[in-house]
Design a protein around this motif. Structure first.
Motif, PDB file in Angstrom:
ATOM      1  N   GLU A   1       4.242  -6.228 -21.608  1.00 16.14           N
ATOM      2  CA  GLU A   1       4.688  -7.542 -22.058  1.00 16.14           C
ATOM      3  C   GLU A   1       3.869  -8.669 -21.434  1.00 16.14           C
ATOM      4  O   GLU A   1       3.841  -9.784 -21.949  1.00 16.14           O
ATOM      5  N   GLN A   2       3.181  -8.347 -20.329  1.00 10.87           N
ATOM      6  CA  GLN A   2       2.378  -9.337 -19.622  1.00 10.87           C
ATOM      7  C   GLN A   2       1.103  -9.705 -20.388  1.00 10.87           C
ATOM      8  O   GLN A   2       0.603 -10.819 -20.288  1.00 10.87           O
TER       9      GLN A   2
ATOM     10  N   SER B   1       7.137  -3.676 -18.636  1.00  8.08           N
ATOM     11  CA  SER B   1       6.967  -5.045 -18.150  1.00  8.08           C
ATOM     12  C   SER B   1       5.490  -5.440 -18.099  1.00  8.08           C
ATOM     13  O   SER B   1       5.114  -6.575 -18.409  1.00  8.08           O
TER      14      SER B   1
ATOM     15  N   GLU C   1       5.704   0.049 -13.764  1.00  4.12           N
ATOM     16  CA  GLU C   1       6.561  -0.752 -14.644  1.00  4.12           C
ATOM     17  C   GLU C   1       5.787  -1.029 -15.950  1.00  4.12           C
ATOM     18  O   GLU C   1       5.352  -2.138 -16.229  1.00  4.12           O
TER      19      GLU C   1
ATOM     20  N   LYS D   1       2.234  -4.668 -11.669  1.00  2.00           N
ATOM     21  CA  LYS D   1       3.298  -3.968 -12.399  1.00  2.00           C
ATOM     22  C   LYS D   1       2.851  -2.574 -12.823  1.00  2.00           C
ATOM     23  O   LYS D   1       3.648  -1.633 -12.862  1.00  2.00           O
TER      24      LYS D   1
END
Length: 311
Positions: free
Chosen positions: A63-64, A60, A57, A52
């Protein structure tokens, strides 16, 4: 906010520990009860995160990972490295016996604190993991430095091994790098990154560190979840075995000078030459460090005792 400040302070303590040769930031994470979270947070940086990130990204990707844990902790660690490195080096050079005495008291009491909270295993053979951990920890801090080639595979491997040591309680990553004969080589490259091929040396070393910490943290995280009690015995043994490295009274057998600074390569522990004022003060500082940990444990458990007695 309170939890973030607490994490930042624990990271600050980890950073201070990493400054001291022979003391591991992993030990501080272990005794401050964030070791499991640290392993999970590092393990959350996986292939999906990298994929990502490469696709830009960023939201995103963020958030991983466990960024709410990692960011305050990293801020604390780097703050300590920036703000207290001179103070710690001053204490280590001007008052080494007193400084080591405090660390010896703190870590020995912490090992006792952790041992008290290990559950009694169903299999008595599990108890043998404690002396095994002590033996491994003692052997690691007793290693004699070796000479290794400056080829890229060795640089990569040194980074992977050193970073793994940093997240193990009781084992200092910088000390392991010194043992592998790569401390001077890597630090000189970091000092002048654009000279010769130093940028490729740094990139190779960082790639080794990244590979090592991501793979090893996943293994440790798995073992802590599936064989927690056994791992607690081993890791407690690591801490006890590493106490050899922070014993205040020692005699230097071999040292080296790297850019004007003397680094100890081999030494042996000795008893104080005499029971003088310095020895009495050092022992007093050691006991202060020891009972400070026990006192903090008593204060933290006091509310629990009050609730249980009220019930």
């Amino acid at each position: 906010m309170k939890s973030k400040i607490s994490l930042g302070l624990k990271g600050f303590a980890m950073g201070m520990a990493d400054i001291v040769p022979g003391v591991s930031g992993g030990t501080v994470a272990f005794i401050t009860n964030i070791y499991d979270e640290l392993l999970e947070a590092i393990a959350s940086v996986n292939k999906d995160f990298v994929r990502k990130l490469l696709k830009l990204e960023f939201k995103s990707a963020l958030e991983q990972v466990h960024y709410k844990f990692l960011i305050p902790l990293m801020v604390g660690i780097f703050s300590a490295l920036l703000l207290t490195s001179r103070l710690m080096h001053f204490l280590m050079s001007e008052y080494p016996i007193y400084t080591w005495s405090m660390f010896f008291g703190l870590i020995s009491a912490s090992a006792l604190y952790i041992a008290k909270h290990i559950e009694h295993p169903k299999n008595n053979l599990t108890y043998l993991l404690l002396p095994l951990g002590i033996t491994i920890g003692y052997a690691c801090v007793s290693l004699v430095p070796v000479t290794t080639p400056n080829a890229y595979p060795y640089i990569f491997g040194s980074g992977a091994i050193a970073i793994c040591a940093m997240i193990l309680p009781g084992i200092s990553g910088s000390f392991i790098l010194l043992i592998l004969g790569k401390y001077a080589f890597v630090t000189s490259a970091l000092k002048a990154p654009f000279d010769d091929n130093n940028i490729f040396v740094i990139m190779t070393f960082c790639a080794g560190c990244l590979t090592g910490i991501l793979s090893f943290s996943k293994l440790l995280n798995y073992l802590m979840h599936t064989h927690r009690n056994a791992m607690m015995f081993v890791l407690t043994g690591f801490i006890v075995g590493s106490l050899k490295k922070i014993w205040p009274w020692r005699e230097t057998l071999e040292s080296t000078v790297i850019r004007g600074k003397t680094y100890i390569l081999q030494e042996q522990n000795v008893l104080p030459e005499s029971f003088d004022q310095q020895t009495i003060l050092a022992l007093s500082i050691m006991f202060i460090g020891f009972f400070l940990v026990l006192g903090l444990e008593y204060i933290s458990n006091k509310p629990k005792r009050g609730v249980s007695s009220a019930g």
